[in-house]
Design a protein around this motif. Structure first.
Motif, short mmCIF file in Angstrom:
data_model
loop_
_atom_site.label_atom_id
_atom_site.label_comp_id
_atom_site.label_asym_id
_atom_site.label_seq_id
_atom_site.Cartn_x
_atom_site.Cartn_y
_atom_site.Cartn_z
N GLY A 128 5.96 -37.38 -4.00
CA GLY A 128 6.53 -37.90 -2.76
C GLY A 128 7.04 -36.81 -1.84
N PRO A 129 7.27 -37.18 -0.57
CA PRO A 129 7.77 -36.19 0.40
C PRO A 129 9.14 -35.66 -0.03
N GLN A 130 9.28 -34.35 0.01
CA GLN A 130 10.53 -33.72 -0.43
C GLN A 130 11.37 -33.22 0.74
N THR A 131 10.75 -33.00 1.87
CA THR A 131 11.48 -32.49 3.04
C THR A 131 11.39 -33.51 4.17
N GLN A 132 12.26 -33.34 5.15
CA GLN A 132 12.23 -34.21 6.31
C GLN A 132 10.89 -34.10 7.04
N ARG A 133 10.36 -32.90 7.12
CA ARG A 133 9.06 -32.68 7.77
C ARG A 133 7.96 -33.46 7.06
N GLU A 134 7.94 -33.41 5.73
CA GLU A 134 6.93 -34.15 4.96
C GLU A 134 7.09 -35.66 5.16
N ARG A 135 8.33 -36.14 5.25
CA ARG A 135 8.56 -37.56 5.52
C ARG A 135 8.02 -37.95 6.89
N LEU A 136 8.25 -37.09 7.88
CA LEU A 136 7.78 -37.38 9.23
C LEU A 136 6.26 -37.35 9.32
N ILE A 137 5.63 -36.45 8.59
CA ILE A 137 4.17 -36.40 8.56
C ILE A 137 3.62 -37.69 7.94
N LEU A 138 4.22 -38.12 6.82
CA LEU A 138 3.77 -39.36 6.19
C LEU A 138 4.05 -40.56 7.10
N LEU A 139 5.17 -40.55 7.76
CA LEU A 139 5.47 -41.61 8.73
C LEU A 139 4.40 -41.68 9.81
N SER A 140 3.94 -40.52 10.26
CA SER A 140 2.94 -40.49 11.33
C SER A 140 1.61 -41.09 10.89
N ILE A 141 1.33 -41.07 9.60
CA ILE A 141 0.11 -41.68 9.07
C ILE A 141 0.22 -43.21 9.15
N TYR A 142 1.39 -43.74 8.81
CA TYR A 142 1.59 -45.19 8.79
C TYR A 142 1.93 -45.77 10.17
N MET A 143 2.46 -44.97 11.07
CA MET A 143 2.97 -45.46 12.35
C MET A 143 1.94 -46.23 13.19
N PRO A 144 0.67 -45.79 13.29
CA PRO A 144 -0.29 -46.59 14.07
C PRO A 144 -0.46 -48.01 13.55
#
Length: 171
Positions: free
Chosen positions: A128-144
């Protein structure tokens, strides 16, 4: 009366059309027995999960599996219907099914995005995402998958073409 929003209808048609192979080839891997998909598709899913730090696709929690079952049995049959309606354009009958679809998907995405933002992955999943940046990148995949259904909902509710109510003349 306002015309149907053709650029949005084309976007919606593309969204649903692109969702068909993603659902069949990637998302359903979480539900089907290992080895059922070709090796290349399994490797693609593993690459995606490792690259974007998405453990939900490899080891889905039960609540996430429930969403995938909904995608398989409720949403997937709707995708070709929606593609047809939005490619053809001007199909007012798509309004109610599109409202149902978009509210359902937006609701599931809120849960997924909250999990990505607030779950402590360090205690349970090494992937799983360990940093805020990794969380935001994963969020960007799901956001559309949240934004487009919200746009569908907004269009169905507020565009005069889809929201036109015939007024009956009083005698």
């Amino acid at each position: 009366m306002a015309a149907a929003p053709r650029c949005r209808e084309r976007l919606f048609a593309f969204y649903f059309l692109s969702h068909i192979p993603v659902t069949l080839l990637i998302d359903l891997q979480a539900l089907l027995p290992a080895g059922l998909h070709p090796r290349g598709l399994t490797e693609l899913l593993q690459w995606y999960a490792a690259t974007f730090r998405d453990p939900m696709m490899l080891q889905p929690p039960e609540w996430f599996k429930a969403f995938i079952y909904c995608e398989a049995f409720l949403q997937m049959p709707f995708f070709p219907i929606a593609v047809y309606a939005f490619l053809k354009g001007g199909c007012k009958w798509i309004r109610t099914p599109a409202i149902i679809y978009s509210t359902h998907v937006a609701t599931t995405l809120f849960a997924i995005l909250a999990h990505i933002l607030f779950h402590d992955f360090s205690k349970s999943e090494h992937l799983g995402p360990q940093t805020q940046r990794e969380r935001l990148i994963l969020l960007s995949i799901y956001m559309p998958y949240l934004l487009i259904p919200l746009l569908i909902l907004f269009t169905m509710l507020y565009n005069p073409y889809y929201n036109h109510v015939e007024k009956r003349k009083r005698k």
